[in-house]
Write an enzyme that holds these catalytic residues in place. Structure first.
Site, PDB file in Angstrom:
ATOM      1  N   ASP A  97     -38.645   0.309 -18.401  1.00  0.00           N
ATOM      2  CA  ASP A  97     -39.462   0.933 -17.365  1.00  0.00           C
ATOM      3  C   ASP A  97     -38.626   1.058 -16.098  1.00  0.00           C
ATOM      4  O   ASP A  97     -38.118   0.051 -15.591  1.00  0.00           O
ATOM      5  CB  ASP A  97     -40.678   0.027 -17.096  1.00  0.00           C
ATOM      6  CG  ASP A  97     -41.925   0.813 -16.800  1.00  0.00           C
ATOM      7  OD1 ASP A  97     -41.826   1.763 -16.017  1.00  0.00           O
ATOM      8  OD2 ASP A  97     -42.991   0.453 -17.344  1.00  0.00           O
ATOM      9  N   ASP A 198     -41.595   5.542 -14.028  1.00  0.00           N
ATOM     10  CA  ASP A 198     -42.865   5.270 -13.345  1.00  0.00           C
ATOM     11  C   ASP A 198     -43.161   6.355 -12.302  1.00  0.00           C
ATOM     12  O   ASP A 198     -42.263   6.733 -11.531  1.00  0.00           O
ATOM     13  CB  ASP A 198     -42.724   3.903 -12.646  1.00  0.00           C
ATOM     14  CG  ASP A 198     -44.014   3.397 -12.070  1.00  0.00           C
ATOM     15  OD1 ASP A 198     -44.970   3.202 -12.843  1.00  0.00           O
ATOM     16  OD2 ASP A 198     -44.080   3.169 -10.838  1.00  0.00           O
ATOM     17  N   GLU A 251     -44.055   9.221 -16.342  1.00  0.00           N
ATOM     18  CA  GLU A 251     -45.464   9.014 -16.024  1.00  0.00           C
ATOM     19  C   GLU A 251     -45.836   9.987 -14.921  1.00  0.00           C
ATOM     20  O   GLU A 251     -45.258   9.932 -13.822  1.00  0.00           O
ATOM     21  CB  GLU A 251     -45.703   7.574 -15.562  1.00  0.00           C
ATOM     22  CG  GLU A 251     -47.183   7.312 -15.391  1.00  0.00           C
ATOM     23  CD  GLU A 251     -47.499   6.155 -14.464  1.00  0.00           C
ATOM     24  OE1 GLU A 251     -48.550   5.537 -14.623  1.00  0.00           O
ATOM     25  OE2 GLU A 251     -46.690   5.872 -13.558  1.00  0.00           O
ATOM     26  N   HIS A 325     -51.309  -0.430 -19.848  1.00  0.00           N
ATOM     27  CA  HIS A 325     -51.583  -1.585 -18.995  1.00  0.00           C
ATOM     28  C   HIS A 325     -52.379  -1.236 -17.746  1.00  0.00           C
ATOM     29  O   HIS A 325     -52.697  -2.127 -16.959  1.00  0.00           O
ATOM     30  CB  HIS A 325     -50.243  -2.221 -18.596  1.00  0.00           C
ATOM     31  CG  HIS A 325     -49.420  -1.252 -17.781  1.00  0.00           C
ATOM     32  ND1 HIS A 325     -48.864  -0.110 -18.328  1.00  0.00           N
ATOM     33  CD2 HIS A 325     -49.123  -1.225 -16.464  1.00  0.00           C
ATOM     34  CE1 HIS A 325     -48.252   0.562 -17.378  1.00  0.00           C
ATOM     35  NE2 HIS A 325     -48.390  -0.086 -16.230  1.00  0.00           N
ATOM     36  N   ASP A 326     -52.646   0.043 -17.526  1.00  0.00           N
ATOM     37  CA  ASP A 326     -53.421   0.450 -16.347  1.00  0.00           C
ATOM     38  C   ASP A 326     -54.839   0.882 -16.710  1.00  0.00           C
ATOM     39  O   ASP A 326     -55.598   1.306 -15.844  1.00  0.00           O
ATOM     40  CB  ASP A 326     -52.752   1.657 -15.667  1.00  0.00           C
ATOM     41  CG  ASP A 326     -51.432   1.299 -15.013  1.00  0.00           C
ATOM     42  OD1 ASP A 326     -51.259   0.146 -14.597  1.00  0.00           O
ATOM     43  OD2 ASP A 326     -50.564   2.190 -14.939  1.00  0.00           O
TER      44      ASP A 326
HETATM   45  C1  NOJ Z   1     -47.834   3.103 -12.485  1.00  0.00           C
HETATM   46  C2  NOJ Z   1     -47.786   1.821 -13.225  1.00  0.00           C
HETATM   47  O1  NOJ Z   1     -48.123   2.048 -14.560  1.00  0.00           O
HETATM   48  C3  NOJ Z   1     -48.717   0.872 -12.514  1.00  0.00           C
HETATM   49  O2  NOJ Z   1     -48.946  -0.295 -13.240  1.00  0.00           O
HETATM   50  C4  NOJ Z   1     -48.145   0.604 -11.156  1.00  0.00           C
HETATM   51  O3  NOJ Z   1     -49.050  -0.171 -10.418  1.00  0.00           O
HETATM   52  C5  NOJ Z   1     -47.894   1.903 -10.380  1.00  0.00           C
HETATM   53  N1  NOJ Z   1     -47.265   2.897 -11.187  1.00  0.00           N
HETATM   54  C6  NOJ Z   1     -47.008   1.673  -9.195  1.00  0.00           C
HETATM   55  O4  NOJ Z   1     -45.692   1.391  -9.594  1.00  0.00           O
END
Ligand code: NOJ
Length: 548
Positions: A97, A198, A251, A325-326
């Site tokens: 990541d 990210d 992402e 994970h989000d």
């Molecule tokens: C996306 C990530 O998946 C998340 O977990 C993170 O809080 C934010 N980007 C900020 O880096």
């Protein structure tokens, strides 16, 4: 068998919660190493690890203080190299990541900037207040509050689109870009064979920053701006693009099909594929994540279908996924994780795994893990959930009402430790884990699933079929039954071969009409079925048929 991008399946590991090998309650690299045979057995190709670098962990590692060192809580550089080596020997690659939009405020660059070093001040967005003393712009942080924080006692402010300890890097500065290319190359040398970038579509903020007029327009000021494509091409050329075997995923926050085609079309030399999230906002009320609402199934179908068709026709590549994970777990969120847990888990899996793109499995999905159903705010650790809870109280909700929203929406729902067995702490650790284990671990755990479960074997079969059948990898995508209120169905086509997939998203049986029944059963969650003109779909049933 072939080795194309579309033949691959990625497995996401949230290292903090995967397996703790040293009993400190915190998952680590040696824990992942120990479980490689399990992942090999599942059949996945690439293991994406969430950030493992030195970090104060305010945002669970997305706040990086040193890009080139492993956080001691996860282990050592030697552990990483060993993991990459052993994974490779077993035919799996490690995807790291890369958090290149921001650093932790504890990063050396930010600290030097704070100490007055002009070179490093130019690494960040540091701005004077407006003439009237107000913040440089009216932008909001995605984690709540303003997107600007005081820069020491200088009277200036630094930009934070995320937490206040995550300072946005200024990509206009060529030195910043060069530093970041070097970081990617450093990890290539250490054995990484993939990268997940990210929030990479927000790196193209203007140098001249202006106030926004509303939330939607605010995002457009810094999201998917044309310069992001230039930066990605430069990043590609100067790092991973030098190795054709490296797989990348970006992402993309609040993005569009048009942009994702440009990010991923091979001739553009940007990224292999992108994550988009519109399909995971179908239970937001009027776009607000922090209000509970049942999913809008018609909207879910429309979005998935549009992205499948659009990306296919545009020559792009989707990362296809339900969980990460989000996100709360889709099994709890969109289906029935109680009496139809097993059927639902397979149906969700098949819906995605037979689509075009690269499927991602989020750890625990393959055994049907659910949201933990925490009952008190003390059990939540995520900074976003804690901020949101405060915000909900300020909006006037009672503590119980605010908790109800967090229970459904918290990112911690998917971050609970993997349930390996029915022993203490679900076999994740020998001491109290950093985040509590879901209480259903005696029933739902890997050991039990491998002994007598049917979800894990279903995932194995889906992965095997993807590798075996070119139609799953390459076939075109055509939505079917677009107006059906319960069923998401589609046809894949390659030459004169057809694959039909029907997925009932509800606990009511329903019937669909098939004009042509010249198909063989391929895979389903209720066992073998015949293609018939009036095909009954039972609760959460999924069936795939292949033309004869
Ligand atoms: C996306 C990530 O998946 C998340 O977990 C993170 O809080 C934010 N980007 C900020 O880096």
């Amino acid at each position: 068998m072939n080795d194309s991008l579309f033949s691959k399946v990625v497995y996401q590991i949230y290292p903090k919660s995967f397996k703790d090998s040293n009993g400190d309650g915190f998952g680590d690299l040696s824990g992942i190493l120990e479980k490689l045979p399990y992942l090999k057995k599942l059949g996945v190709d690439i293991l994406w690890l969430n950030p493992i670098y030195v970090s104060p962990q305010n945002d669970n590692g997305y706040d990086i203080a040193d890009y080139r060192a492993i956080d001691p809580r996860f282990g050592t550089m030697g552990d990483f190299e060993e993991l990459a080596r052993q994974a490779k020997a077993m035919g799996m690659g490690i995807m790291l990541d890369m958090v290149l939009n921001h650093t932790s405020t504890e990063h050396e660059w930010f600290q030097k900037a704070l100490a007055g070093d002009k070179r490093y001040q130019a690494y960040y967005y540091i701005r004077d207040p407006k003439a009237d003393g107000s913040l440089p712009t009216n932008w909001q942080s995605k984690f709540g509050g303003p997107a600007w924080q005081p820069f020491g006692d200088t009277g200036k402010y630094y930009m934070n689109l995320y937490d206040k300890t995550q300072a946005d890097l200024d990509w206009h500065n060529p030195e910043v870009r060069k530093e970041l290319y070097d970081v990617v190359n450093f990890w290539r040398e250490k054995g990484a064979s993939g990268f997940r970038f990210d929030v990479i579509n927000v790196i193209g903020k203007d140098e001249l920053l202006v106030d926004s007029v509303n939330d939607q327009q605010e995002k457009s000021l810094y999201t998917d701006t044309p310069i992001v494509h230039d930066y990605l091409q430069e990043l590609n050329q100067n790092s991973f693009g030098q190795d054709p075997n490296i797989v990348t995923v970006g992402e993309m926050s609040s993005t569009t099909i048009e942009n994702c085609i440009l990010y991923t079309r091979p001739d553009r030399h940007e990224l292999s594929m992108t994550f988009s999230f519109h399909h995971l906002k179908v239970d937001y009320k009027d776009g607000d994540k922090w209000q509970n609402q049942a999913m809008d199934f018609a909207e879910l179908k429309r979005i998935l279908n549009d992205w499948q068709v659009g990306m296919d026709q545009g020559g792009g590549c989707n990362a296809v996924f339900w969980n990460n994970h989000d996100q709360p777990r889709a099994l709890t969120r969109f289906t029935n994780d109680g009496s139809y847990r097993v059927e639902s888990a397979k149906m969700l899996a098949q819906t995605i795994h037979m689509m075009k793109g690269v499927p991602y499995i989020y750890m625990g999905e393959e055994i049907g893990m659910t949201d933990p159903g925490f009952t008190s705010m003390d059990q939540y650790k995520d900074i976003e959930s804690i901020n949101a809870y405060q915000m909900l109280l300020e909006r006037g909700l009672s503590e119980a009402e605010a908790l109800e929203v967090i229970q459904v929406k918290s990112r911690d729902n998917s971050r609970t430790p993997i349930q390996w067995n029915d022993q203490a702490y679900a076999g994740f650790s020998t001491s109290q884990p950093w985040l509590e284990v879901a209480s259903n671990y005696p029933e739902i755990n890997v050991e039990k699933e491998l002994a007598q479960g049917t979800i894990f074997p279903y995932y194995q079969e889906l992965i095997r079929l993807r590798k075996e059948l070119p139609i799953i990898q390459e076939g075109s995508y055509q939505p079917l039954l677009v107006d059906h209120p319960q069923v998401l169905a589609y046809k894949r086509q390659l030459g004169d071969q057809e694959l039909l997939v029907f997925n009932n998203f509800y606990d009511q049986a329903t019937t669909v009409s098939l004009e042509n029944t010249n198909y063989n059963y391929l895979l389903g969650n209720y066992g073998e079925r015949e293609a018939s003109n009036q095909l009954e779909l039972r609760p959460y049933e999924t069936i795939a048929f292949l033309s004869r």
